[in-house]
Design a protein around this motif. Structure first.
Motif, PDB file in Angstrom:
ATOM      1  N   ASP A   1      68.779  83.817 -40.434  1.00  0.00           N
ATOM      2  CA  ASP A   1      69.620  83.449 -39.297  1.00  0.00           C
ATOM      3  C   ASP A   1      70.599  84.532 -38.881  1.00  0.00           C
ATOM      4  O   ASP A   1      71.141  84.495 -37.775  1.00  0.00           O
ATOM      5  N   LYS A   2      70.852  85.515 -39.756  1.00  0.00           N
ATOM      6  CA  LYS A   2      71.868  86.522 -39.460  1.00  0.00           C
ATOM      7  C   LYS A   2      71.391  87.950 -39.698  1.00  0.00           C
ATOM      8  O   LYS A   2      72.174  88.894 -39.553  1.00  0.00           O
ATOM      9  N   THR A   3      70.132  88.138 -40.053  1.00  0.00           N
ATOM     10  CA  THR A   3      69.643  89.446 -40.472  1.00  0.00           C
ATOM     11  C   THR A   3      68.391  89.821 -39.695  1.00  0.00           C
ATOM     12  O   THR A   3      67.556  88.962 -39.400  1.00  0.00           O
ATOM     13  N   ILE A   4      68.285  91.112 -39.365  1.00  0.00           N
ATOM     14  CA  ILE A   4      67.098  91.620 -38.680  1.00  0.00           C
ATOM     15  C   ILE A   4      66.543  92.818 -39.433  1.00  0.00           C
ATOM     16  O   ILE A   4      67.251  93.464 -40.211  1.00  0.00           O
ATOM     17  N   THR A   5      65.267  93.098 -39.193  1.00  0.00           N
ATOM     18  CA  THR A   5      64.622  94.305 -39.713  1.00  0.00           C
ATOM     19  C   THR A   5      64.055  95.092 -38.540  1.00  0.00           C
ATOM     20  O   THR A   5      63.397  94.514 -37.666  1.00  0.00           O
TER      21      THR A   5
END
Length: 554
Positions: free
Chosen positions: A59-63
């Protein structure tokens, strides 16, 4: 990279005995870097070459995956390994508001590496001095919370005339038209609504005035947009078409005046206080040739450095506010189409397209629902640039029937008893049960309602009451003008769900003067669970009345 029109390229000339200094080695690198970047910029443009997909991890992290891109100065941006970051830790992300869209960018960045002792500098300065031994050609990821201006992209100004109808921190409404058009062309006007996920439903309606264009479609010069109620998108596109008049050498205008424009965000009407006008050059020259002419005649400094401050946008990220925090709801990759296509692949696609699409038309069709009983609608738009017809067909919805109903009538004779003179059912009984009756609704549970039918007398006066059907207890109408000339009869029903049949049981409560009973029955069967019944109101009242009368008798 310095301005090439002011600083021609220079390269080192080597000879035996030449003293090489720092300046010579820097010039060697700069010569090749600047020339390569100039060609990158002018031949390939800017954008993603391969990879760099942005993927939500939680919900709060991207790659950000590995990839290669070219920036607006022709510099290579290389992400050599996947990068996983919390959105709140990325440069530019603020915590003041979470119900928004944010835009993730990649930029070229050089970083010094391998600090070493500088012998030459220390001899001059008298102290230890460190210098970086390497430059790392790296990248920088950062976030912007405002969308880029639609006209800030390089090709937008060459191809389209873009105007902004309304913009705030949550909603932006723009409209696009081709910058050039030929007489007789049918051109699309594209209305674009961009919004955050938690912004209320957006609706827009306006009437436009046109000079040099004729409106097309069933709505004429009226345009209506209503965001679908069950949609979860951050961008909507609505198109309408106009036909270019035969006025070559003029500028066609399409104008939206504030008094003719209604914009609602939720239940709030948003005032628009400015007039919006499109200007389209109507030309005889083919549009593609004119665009290429503008492209090749642009100044070199504009071509090389005109968009130096622009960066490559990798993703538009839609956020939802959850109390004091947020969650990532949507990730749209490369939202502004900043890709660099492979030249050989595009050539193959173009050649295959030409060989297979000569003298061929294509059709795109969409169907939408109309209310029951409406007249079907058909709207056709032709797109000459791709030999395509766009068909929009409005189909009336079928009549919604959520219950099946069957009815029938049977006549039960009454026999006169020779001794008492009373009329009873056969065999002199007051009780009577019919044979099995097939209701025709198939197997399953049904509800049966039974009533007595009274036909008017042959000598009844003209205008008197006609046929009547009494449901429930008939004696409630006694001593009124609606009193029936029928005996009191109690009814019961026996249903066989597995057979699709039923029986009617009757009991005479008093004597009868008539020779037969006309019994009207209704059968109701529910087709869909959870759907409100469509039993007519008068029949529903009769069911409730008969049930109440039966309970009272008990």
């Amino acid at each position: 990279m310095k301005k090439t029109r002011m600083f021609p390229f220079e390269r080192n000339r080597y000879f035996y005995g030449k003293l090489l200094t720092v300046r010579d080695f820097e010039s060697e690198q700069k010569y090749f870097n600047d020339k390569r970047r100039l060609l990158n910029r002018l031949l390939f443009g800017s954008g993603v070459v391969a990879g760099m997909q942005v993927v939500p991890v939680d919900d709060k992290t991207i790659t950000v995956e590995m990839g290669v891109a070219l920036d607006y100065l022709g510099r290579e941006i290389v992400i050599s390994s996947p990068v996983t970051l919390k959105l709140s830790m990325i440069e530019g992300f603020t915590n003041n508001e979470y119900k928004k869209n944010v835009y993730l960018y990649a930029a070229y960045d050089e970083k010094g590496r391998e600090p070493v002792h500088s012998v030459g500098n220390s001899s001059v300065r008298g102290e230890e001095v460190n210098e970086y031994n390497r430059y790392l050609e790296s990248y920088r990821l950062f976030v912007k919370e405002e969308p880029p201006a639609p006209a800030s992209f390089e090709h937008a100004g060459l191809l389209e005339d873009i105007v902004t109808l309304y913009q705030d921190s949550h909603v932006r409404v723009t409209q696009r038209m081709p910058k050039y058009a030929n007489p007789g062309d049918v051109v699309d006007v594209v209305l674009i609504v961009e919004k955050t996920l938690q912004t209320p439903r957006v609706s827009l309606a306006f009437d436009y005035s046109a000079e040099g264009f004729d409106p097309l479609g069933k709505d004429g010069s009226s345009v209506r947009f209503l965001e679908p109620g069950d949609s979860q998108e951050t961008e909507y596109r609505h198109s309408y078409s106009v036909k270019v008049q035969d006025k070559a050498g003029t500028v066609g205008k399409l104008t939206l005046r504030p008094e003719a424009l209604e914009l609602f965000i939720g239940d709030n009407r948003i005032p628009i206080d400015h007039t919006v006008t499109h200007g389209v050059d109507i030309i005889e020259q083919p549009v593609a040739e004119r665009v290429l002419k503008d492209w090749y005649e642009r100044p070199l400094d504009q071509a090389v450095e005109g968009y130096a401050d622009q960066h490559v946008c990798l993703a538009k990220i839609g956020l939802l506010q959850l109390g004091p925090t947020y969650m990532i709801e949507q990730v749209e990759r490369v939202p502004f189409g900043e890709y660099i296509p492979n030249a050989s692949l595009m050539q193959r696609i173009t050649l295959n397209g030409r060989s297979s699409s000569l003298n061929r038309f294509y059709a795109e069709a969409k169907a939408y629902d109309l209310s029951y009983g409406s007249t079907p609608e058909l709207d056709v738009v032709y797109h000459p640039e791709r030999n395509a017809f766009d068909f929009k067909l409005g189909i009336p919805k079928p009549q919604a029937i959520h219950d099946e109903i069957a009815t029938g009538m049977l006549e039960v004779p009454l026999e006169k008893n020779a001794k008492t003179g009373l009329r009873l059912f056969s065999r002199g009984q007051r009780n009577f049960v019919t044979e099995e009756i097939a209701h025709g609704l198939g197997t399953g549970h049904v509800t049966i309602v039974v009533g007595l039918e009274e036909t008017p007398k042959a000598d009844a006066a003209v205008g008197s009451d006609g046929e009547r059907v009494y449901y429930g207890a008939v004696d409630v109408f006694k001593d009124t003008e609606y009193e029936a000339e029928l005996p009191g009869v109690s009814f019961g029903t026996l249903v066989y769900p597995d057979k699709g049949t039923f029986r009617i049981g009757m009991k005479l409560k008093d004597t009868a003067e008539i020779s037969s009973l006309r019994v009207r029955w209704w059968a109701f069967k529910k087709l869909h669970d959870g759907v409100e019944s469509s039993i007519p109101a008068d029949i529903a009242e009769a069911i409730a009345f008969s049930q109440a009368a039966a309970s009272e008798e008990k």
